[in-house]
Design an enzyme around this catalytic site. Structure first.
Site, mmCIF file in Angstrom:
data_model
loop_
_atom_site.group_PDB
_atom_site.id
_atom_site.type_symbol
_atom_site.label_atom_id
_atom_site.label_comp_id
_atom_site.label_asym_id
_atom_site.label_seq_id
_atom_site.Cartn_x
_atom_site.Cartn_y
_atom_site.Cartn_z
ATOM 1 N N LYS A 82 0.801 -1.233 0.000
ATOM 2 C CA LYS A 82 0.000 0.000 0.000
ATOM 3 C C LYS A 82 0.838 1.290 0.000
ATOM 4 C CE LYS A 82 -4.279 -1.650 2.111
ATOM 5 N NZ LYS A 82 -5.262 -1.465 3.180
ATOM 6 N N ASP A 100 -10.424 2.950 1.909
ATOM 7 C CA ASP A 100 -10.708 2.287 3.190
ATOM 8 C C ASP A 100 -11.460 3.205 4.152
ATOM 9 O OD1 ASP A 100 -9.607 -0.192 2.642
ATOM 10 O OD2 ASP A 100 -7.636 0.323 3.454
HETATM 11 P P1 NDP Z 1 -1.481 -2.714 10.596
HETATM 12 O O1 NDP Z 1 -0.518 -3.834 10.757
HETATM 13 O O2 NDP Z 1 -1.097 -1.552 9.735
HETATM 14 O O3 NDP Z 1 -1.842 -2.123 12.058
HETATM 15 C C1 NDP Z 1 -2.183 -2.969 13.110
HETATM 16 C C2 NDP Z 1 -2.570 -2.132 14.335
HETATM 17 O O4 NDP Z 1 -3.050 -3.020 15.343
HETATM 18 C C3 NDP Z 1 -1.429 -1.352 14.951
HETATM 19 O O5 NDP Z 1 -1.916 -0.166 15.511
HETATM 20 C C4 NDP Z 1 -0.942 -2.307 16.060
HETATM 21 O O6 NDP Z 1 -0.289 -1.650 17.126
HETATM 22 C C5 NDP Z 1 -2.273 -2.855 16.532
HETATM 23 N N1 NDP Z 1 -2.156 -4.149 17.210
HETATM 24 C C6 NDP Z 1 -2.008 -5.367 16.619
HETATM 25 N N2 NDP Z 1 -1.972 -6.335 17.553
HETATM 26 C C7 NDP Z 1 -2.094 -5.713 18.763
HETATM 27 C C8 NDP Z 1 -2.145 -6.166 20.113
HETATM 28 N N3 NDP Z 1 -2.045 -7.459 20.417
HETATM 29 N N4 NDP Z 1 -2.300 -5.241 21.093
HETATM 30 C C9 NDP Z 1 -2.410 -3.929 20.796
HETATM 31 N N5 NDP Z 1 -2.378 -3.432 19.529
HETATM 32 C C10 NDP Z 1 -2.228 -4.316 18.535
HETATM 33 O O7 NDP Z 1 -2.830 -3.391 10.092
HETATM 34 P P2 NDP Z 1 -4.043 -2.688 9.293
HETATM 35 O O8 NDP Z 1 -4.315 -1.376 9.900
HETATM 36 O O9 NDP Z 1 -3.774 -2.763 7.839
HETATM 37 O O10 NDP Z 1 -5.240 -3.689 9.584
HETATM 38 C C11 NDP Z 1 -5.878 -3.741 10.862
HETATM 39 C C12 NDP Z 1 -7.156 -4.539 10.744
HETATM 40 O O11 NDP Z 1 -8.070 -3.838 9.900
HETATM 41 C C13 NDP Z 1 -7.002 -5.941 10.134
HETATM 42 O O12 NDP Z 1 -7.751 -6.853 10.897
HETATM 43 C C14 NDP Z 1 -7.620 -5.787 8.756
HETATM 44 O O13 NDP Z 1 -8.191 -6.990 8.298
HETATM 45 C C15 NDP Z 1 -8.699 -4.758 9.033
HETATM 46 N N6 NDP Z 1 -9.148 -4.035 7.845
HETATM 47 C C16 NDP Z 1 -10.488 -4.025 7.589
HETATM 48 C C17 NDP Z 1 -10.975 -3.344 6.490
HETATM 49 C C18 NDP Z 1 -12.455 -3.359 6.229
HETATM 50 O O14 NDP Z 1 -12.845 -2.936 5.144
HETATM 51 N N7 NDP Z 1 -13.292 -3.796 7.168
HETATM 52 C C19 NDP Z 1 -10.090 -2.590 5.578
HETATM 53 C C20 NDP Z 1 -8.703 -2.619 5.974
HETATM 54 C C21 NDP Z 1 -8.266 -3.333 7.064
HETATM 55 P P3 NDP Z 1 1.302 -1.308 17.045
HETATM 56 O O15 NDP Z 1 1.433 -0.078 16.210
HETATM 57 O O16 NDP Z 1 1.677 -1.061 18.461
HETATM 58 O O17 NDP Z 1 1.973 -2.512 16.465
#
Ligand code: NDP
Length: 286
Positions: A71, A108
């Site tokens: 992306k 998104d």
């Molecule tokens: P990223 O990897 O870019 O970001 C993940 C985020 O989740 C970060 O802020 C990370 O924190 C946090 N995180 C992950 N695990 C933990 C944990 N155990 N405890 C605390 N914080 C946590 O992923 P995306 O933003 O691309 O995707 C996130 C979700 O959104 C996915 O499930 C994806 O499928 C969903 N999604 C849904 C869409 C829809 O249309 N419904 C569209 C796009 C995405 P840190 O920065 O500290 O690592």
């Protein structure tokens, strides 16, 4: 002139991409409108990404979605960006124009806002708390701010990422934005109108997990949303519902970003009921 057997091509490049349901949804939409379009779900590694982008032009694709890990990399290949994609710094949809130039958009966050609006929610003047600061959180925070939210609190495990996003929202939009570190159980700030899980916590197969927040701070006055769509009825939303909050699941966001892509590529309004119904069936949601 003879028959035209050539299909218009669209698709997604990602790795991993096997579990991406977008193609099923878009193709159902193409069929419903009788459009000779296809959607190819293609595994493209970072090393092969330059060749895949050449292929996009060579095969006259109409456009493509980008998912993990492309992306941001894709920005280097584009001729023009939408305002939101520029601010967000990531693109999930590319349109190949008639003259071969590439336009990048991020649908998104718009999909999220439209799904919320479809439930009768008005974002203007609202106080929003976003859990997470990754790609989905960036798109959602920026679009909620552009849609008129008053304040956006970004809560993230890695504080730096939350601060960077809060600064971006404050600088680029009218909304006030602050960052909060997520360590231990987080208490939702009083006055929150809309609480959003924009992390991947709760995503299958880890559907027994939920964001570590104090659920007693969720009130019936709040609207609580999840980006996770598999499963659609996440533990997070079930807990919020038990507190009396209105809930909005991640399927609407997925369908509505898909509807925007559909229109960008075909020029037709997407049959949103078909897109949503296809996703619900895919995830066995009644
Ligand atoms: P990223 O990897 O870019 O970001 C993940 C985020 O989740 C970060 O802020 C990370 O924190 C946090 N995180 C992950 N695990 C933990 C944990 N155990 N405890 C605390 N914080 C946590 O992923 P995306 O933003 O691309 O995707 C996130 C979700 O959104 C996915 O499930 C994806 O499928 C969903 N999604 C849904 C869409 C829809 O249309 N419904 C569209 C796009 C995405 P840190 O920065 O500290 O690592």
């Amino acid at each position: 002139m003879g028959k035209n057997y050539r299909a218009e091509l669209t698709g997604v490049f990602g790795d991993p991409v096997d579990g991406n349901p977008t193609g099923v949804m878009e193709e159902a939409g193409y069929q419903a409108l009788g459009l000779n379009y296809r959607y190819i779900t293609a595994r493209v590694t970072p090393d092969d990404f330059p060749d895949a982008m050449k292929g996009l032009r060579a095969m006259h694709f109409r456009g493509v979605n980008l998912t993990m890990p492309h992306k941001i990399t894709v920005l280097n290949y584009l001729d023009e960006l939408s305002e939101a994609a520029r601010i967000i710094g990531a693109v999930n949809t590319v349109v190949v124009r008639e003259d071969g130039t590439l336009f990048g958009e991020n649908t998104d966050g718009k999909g999220f806002v439209e799904a919320l609006q479809a439930t009768g929610e008005d974002l203007s003047g609202k106080n929003i708390t976003v859990l997470g600061a990754g790609g989905a959180a960036r798109a959602i925070a920026v679009e909620c701010a552009l849609a008129g939210a008053a304040s956006i609190t970004i809560v993230n495990r890695t504080l730096d990422r939350a601060e960077e996003l809060a600064d971006l929202v404050s600088q680029e939009t009218q909304a006030e934005s602050t960052a909060a570190e997520w360590s231990g159980t987080y208490a939702t700030p009083a006055g929150t109108d809309i609480l959003i899980n924009a992390t991947s916590i709760g995503l299958a197969p880890a559907s027994d997990q939920r964001p570590d927040i104090d659920y007693t701070t969720v009130t019936p006055a709040m609207t609580v949303c999840d980006v996770v769509f598999d499963p659609a009825d996440t533990l997070f939303l079930k807990e919020a519902e038990a507190q009396g909050a209105k809930t909005v699941n991640g399927l609407g966001m997925l369908a509505r970003q898909g509807a925007r892509n559909f229109t960008l590529w075909t020029g037709h309004e997407a049959p949103i009921d078909v897109l949503e119904g296809t996703l619900r069936a895919e995830f066995n949601e009644a």
